[in-house]
Design an enzyme around this catalytic site. Structure first.
Site, PDB file in Angstrom:
ATOM      1  N   GLY A  65      21.762  64.341  43.420  1.00  0.00           N
ATOM      2  CA  GLY A  65      21.518  63.189  44.322  1.00  0.00           C
ATOM      3  C   GLY A  65      20.471  62.208  43.433  1.00  0.00           C
ATOM      4  O   GLY A  65      19.733  61.295  43.811  1.00  0.00           O
ATOM      5  N   GLN A  75      21.247  56.778  51.602  1.00  0.00           N
ATOM      6  CA  GLN A  75      21.266  57.903  52.685  1.00  0.00           C
ATOM      7  C   GLN A  75      21.691  59.171  52.249  1.00  0.00           C
ATOM      8  O   GLN A  75      20.967  60.219  52.866  1.00  0.00           O
ATOM      9  CB  GLN A  75      22.794  57.430  53.535  1.00  0.00           C
ATOM     10  CG  GLN A  75      22.957  58.566  54.563  1.00  0.00           C
ATOM     11  CD  GLN A  75      23.633  57.554  55.852  1.00  0.00           C
ATOM     12  OE1 GLN A  75      23.122  56.534  56.279  1.00  0.00           O
ATOM     13  NE2 GLN A  75      24.907  58.160  56.275  1.00  0.00           N
ATOM     14  N   GLU A  76      22.242  59.325  51.102  1.00  0.00           N
ATOM     15  CA  GLU A  76      22.190  60.517  50.410  1.00  0.00           C
ATOM     16  C   GLU A  76      20.912  61.077  49.987  1.00  0.00           C
ATOM     17  O   GLU A  76      20.769  62.426  50.266  1.00  0.00           O
ATOM     18  CB  GLU A  76      23.138  60.400  49.047  1.00  0.00           C
ATOM     19  CG  GLU A  76      22.997  61.808  48.160  1.00  0.00           C
ATOM     20  CD  GLU A  76      23.869  61.685  47.167  1.00  0.00           C
ATOM     21  OE1 GLU A  76      24.378  60.672  46.783  1.00  0.00           O
ATOM     22  OE2 GLU A  76      24.223  62.593  46.446  1.00  0.00           O
ATOM     23  N   GLY A 111       7.734  92.084  45.883  1.00  0.00           N
ATOM     24  CA  GLY A 111       9.050  92.565  45.488  1.00  0.00           C
ATOM     25  C   GLY A 111      10.177  92.230  46.212  1.00  0.00           C
ATOM     26  O   GLY A 111      11.297  91.849  45.743  1.00  0.00           O
TER      27      GLY A 111
HETATM   28  C1  LIG Z   1      25.035  71.988  42.682  1.00  0.00           C
HETATM   29  C2  LIG Z   1      25.519  70.643  42.070  1.00  0.00           C
HETATM   30  C3  LIG Z   1      26.012  69.652  42.916  1.00  0.00           C
HETATM   31  C4  LIG Z   1      26.388  68.489  42.504  1.00  0.00           C
HETATM   32  N1  LIG Z   1      27.199  67.664  43.310  1.00  0.00           N
HETATM   33  C5  LIG Z   1      27.549  66.393  42.638  1.00  0.00           C
HETATM   34  C6  LIG Z   1      28.479  65.884  43.655  1.00  0.00           C
HETATM   35  O1  LIG Z   1      29.102  66.157  44.501  1.00  0.00           O
HETATM   36  N2  LIG Z   1      29.168  64.486  42.964  1.00  0.00           N
HETATM   37  C7  LIG Z   1      28.557  64.082  41.939  1.00  0.00           C
HETATM   38  O2  LIG Z   1      29.027  63.113  40.961  1.00  0.00           O
HETATM   39  N3  LIG Z   1      27.557  64.883  41.224  1.00  0.00           N
HETATM   40  C8  LIG Z   1      27.076  66.045  41.488  1.00  0.00           C
HETATM   41  N4  LIG Z   1      26.411  66.736  40.901  1.00  0.00           N
HETATM   42  C9  LIG Z   1      25.566  66.167  39.704  1.00  0.00           C
HETATM   43  C10 LIG Z   1      24.097  65.945  39.782  1.00  0.00           C
HETATM   44  O3  LIG Z   1      24.045  64.608  40.321  1.00  0.00           O
HETATM   45  C11 LIG Z   1      23.757  65.563  38.137  1.00  0.00           C
HETATM   46  O4  LIG Z   1      23.759  67.062  37.608  1.00  0.00           O
HETATM   47  C12 LIG Z   1      22.285  64.912  38.086  1.00  0.00           C
HETATM   48  O5  LIG Z   1      22.620  63.537  38.329  1.00  0.00           O
HETATM   49  C13 LIG Z   1      21.987  64.935  36.779  1.00  0.00           C
HETATM   50  O6  LIG Z   1      22.852  64.541  35.692  1.00  0.00           O
HETATM   51  P1  LIG Z   1      22.998  65.399  34.373  1.00  0.00           P
HETATM   52  O7  LIG Z   1      23.239  66.949  35.028  1.00  0.00           O
HETATM   53  O8  LIG Z   1      24.318  64.875  33.512  1.00  0.00           O
HETATM   54  O9  LIG Z   1      21.709  65.451  33.737  1.00  0.00           O
HETATM   55  P2  LIG Z   1      21.344  64.350  32.660  1.00  0.00           P
HETATM   56  O10 LIG Z   1      21.440  63.244  33.066  1.00  0.00           O
HETATM   57  O11 LIG Z   1      21.778  64.837  31.145  1.00  0.00           O
HETATM   58  O12 LIG Z   1      19.619  64.738  32.642  1.00  0.00           O
HETATM   59  C14 LIG Z   1      19.095  65.971  31.880  1.00  0.00           C
HETATM   60  C15 LIG Z   1      17.623  65.792  31.843  1.00  0.00           C
HETATM   61  O13 LIG Z   1      17.047  64.422  31.460  1.00  0.00           O
HETATM   62  C16 LIG Z   1      16.507  63.715  32.454  1.00  0.00           C
HETATM   63  N5  LIG Z   1      16.651  62.382  32.203  1.00  0.00           N
HETATM   64  C17 LIG Z   1      17.824  61.574  32.423  1.00  0.00           C
HETATM   65  N6  LIG Z   1      17.621  60.216  32.285  1.00  0.00           N
HETATM   66  C18 LIG Z   1      16.468  60.078  32.286  1.00  0.00           C
HETATM   67  C19 LIG Z   1      15.532  59.056  32.222  1.00  0.00           C
HETATM   68  N7  LIG Z   1      16.028  57.839  32.207  1.00  0.00           N
HETATM   69  N8  LIG Z   1      14.088  59.209  32.354  1.00  0.00           N
HETATM   70  C20 LIG Z   1      13.593  60.240  32.341  1.00  0.00           C
HETATM   71  N9  LIG Z   1      14.399  61.545  32.320  1.00  0.00           N
HETATM   72  C21 LIG Z   1      15.682  61.374  32.420  1.00  0.00           C
HETATM   73  C22 LIG Z   1      17.134  64.372  33.818  1.00  0.00           C
HETATM   74  O14 LIG Z   1      16.090  64.001  34.964  1.00  0.00           O
HETATM   75  C23 LIG Z   1      17.201  65.873  33.451  1.00  0.00           C
HETATM   76  O15 LIG Z   1      15.951  66.281  33.349  1.00  0.00           O
HETATM   77  C24 LIG Z   1      25.877  67.993  41.352  1.00  0.00           C
HETATM   78  C25 LIG Z   1      25.103  68.883  40.393  1.00  0.00           C
HETATM   79  C26 LIG Z   1      24.633  70.298  41.079  1.00  0.00           C
HETATM   80  C27 LIG Z   1      24.064  71.070  40.095  1.00  0.00           C
END
Ligand SMILES: Cc1cc2nc3c(=O)[nH]c(=O)nc-3n(C[C@H](O)[C@H](O)[C@H](O)COP(=O)(O)OP(=O)(O)OC[C@H]3O[C@@H](n4cnc5c(N)ncnc54)[C@H](O)[C@@H]3O)c2cc1C
Length: 387
Positions: A371, A249-250, A348
């Site tokens: 998400g 759903q998210e 621009g």
């Molecule tokens: C504005 C904003 C709002 C958010 N809101 C919430 C919230 O309300 N609640 C919450 O819990 N989180 C929230 N998040 C967090 C968000 O869900 C995470 O940033 C996201 O899941 C990625 O995790 P990470 O930032 O730790 O990146 P990482 O997991 O460190 O990933 C880094 C890179 O590696 C890639 N990667 C990781 N694992 C794999 C794999 N197995 N195969 C290939 N590539 C991979 C990723 O796709 C990414 O490109 C939010 C983030 C932002 C920026």
């Protein structure tokens, strides 16, 4: 069923009731959001008042049963609100997170007491909520969360840090993902309802982001925050399973907003290139402009049809994780591609903050990251390749 206008095909998702709701949502956005959004962007958060107003207008948690303050509708009602917010690029209010993510967890897994305590307040906007999975050390790999909840007398003591949490400054109630058994892998993860005022909870100001300037995304730490056993959502060790079942759903709420945002960007760009002249003719009259916009129009129409079908399946309880992942992947990629092309056609001016296309472009970037990142969506879809 009545049909509303899509890029091409009539939409069959909505009833007369949704048309009335759309009118209410549109008026609410026009009166209570659009005039304040720039101010909220400067402040890094929306007002508490707008949450209460949304609650009073019946726009929060519409899918909850009436006994908990909802309207007994389904996710299609949320689709209407998400679309109206996206149309004006109102990226500050985290209403969907409350209505479509937090409230369903409590409705589906909460005890009677948790439901009676929290759901009416979520629906009225008296309480603002968040869900905290991500930590400084892990996001995609949910099983690696380091936050732990240790037995402490009758309850638990929770210690850990969370980051990037939507509604993280304003939230009074946070669903926290924590390990109750570090040796049990995904079966050692549990969910807790943590209240901001609890001793040991340390909030922080909104994070400075590339876009979503009115959204109070924040980090916080918990230093032995004591919660009663009754604050656990569902059973011990069930957290991961609950998370997996609610993520579809998210992802649909992200997909719905992505398509609506791309469509709004396209409409704004058509209006701009009709007025703007270069080399003695309208920018719309260059074949490059028409081909670019025509391709986007076609792609948005296709995306809308797929997303509508996914929403129908979700409402029927038939949407699987991989199909939701396909929608999230493709719509957010399309949204960014579309807004980037639209920004380019503004020249621009497209780079100027006062032009909505600039904000929409910056806001859209994160849709491919949160998400579940789009690489994780590819992983989920990839698992279905061999049947
Ligand atoms: C504005 C904003 C709002 C958010 N809101 C919430 C919230 O309300 N609640 C919450 O819990 N989180 C929230 N998040 C967090 C968000 O869900 C995470 O940033 C996201 O899941 C990625 O995790 P990470 O930032 O730790 O990146 P990482 O997991 O460190 O990933 C880094 C890179 O590696 C890639 N990667 C990781 N694992 C794999 C794999 N197995 N195969 C290939 N590539 C991979 C990723 O796709 C990414 O490109 C939010 C983030 C932002 C920026």
């Amino acid at each position: 069923m009545i049909a509303t206008r899509s890029a091409e095909l009539p939409r069959t998702l909505f009833s007369e009731e949704h048309a009335l709701l759309r009118e209410t949502a549109r008026r609410f956005c026009e009166r209570e959001i659009a005039p304040y959004h720039a101010q909220w962007e400067a402040q890094g958060q929306v007002s508490r008042e707008v949450w209460r107003k949304a609650g009073a207008a019946g726009l929060l948690c519409m899918a909850l049963p009436e006994e908990y303050g909802g309207s007994d509708l389904d996710f299609r009602a949320s689709v209407v609100l998400i679309e109206e917010l996206a149309k004006i690029n109102a990226s500050g209010p985290g209403f969907s997170l409350q209505s479509d993510i937090v409230a369903p967890y409590i409705l589906h897994y909460g005890s009677d007491e948790q439901k009676r305590t929290w759901l009416p307040k979520l629906a009225s906007g008296e309480v603002i909520s968040a869900i905290a999975m991500t930590e400084p050390g892990t996001g995609s790999d949910l099983q690696a969360v380091a936050t732990r909840a240790e037995r402490d007398g009758d309850g638990y003591a929770i210690t850990g840090a969370k980051t990037f949490i939507t509604n993280g400054v304003l939230a009074d109630l946070i669903i926290v993902v924590a390990k109750t058994d570090a040796s049990a892998g995904s079966r050692g993860i549990s969910l807790f309802l943590v209240e901001r005022h609890m001793p040991g909870f340390h909030g922080a100001p909104a994070l400075k982001k590339l876009g979503l300037h009115a959204q109070d995304t924040a980090e916080f730490t918990m230093d032995r925050v004591k919660v009663p056993a009754s604050a656990m959502l569902g059973a011990p060790g069930m957290g991961f399973k609950m998370l997996m079942s609610e993520l579809a759903q998210e992802r649909m709420s992200i997909s719905v907003s992505a398509v609506a945002s791309a469509e709004a960007g396209l409409a704004a760009t058509i209006a701009y290139v009709r007025d703007r002249e270069a080399f003695g003719k309208r920018v719309l009259d260059f074949q490059n402009t028409r081909f670019t916009l025509a391709r986007l129009k076609a792609q948005i129409a296709m995306a809308r049809a797929f997303v509508d079908r996914c929403v129908e399946a979700l409402v029927e309880g038939k949407l699987d994780a991989a199909t939701a992942a396909m929608a999230k992947l493709e719509t957010t990629e399309l949204q960014f591609r579309a807004l980037d092309a639209c920004l380019q056609l503004h020249g621009g001016y497209g780079y100027m903050q006062e032009y909505p296309i600039a904000k929409a472009w910056a806001d859209a970037r994160v849709q491919r990251i949160y998400g579940g990142s789009n690489e994780i969506m590819l992983e989920i879809i990839g698992r279905t390749l061999e049947g």
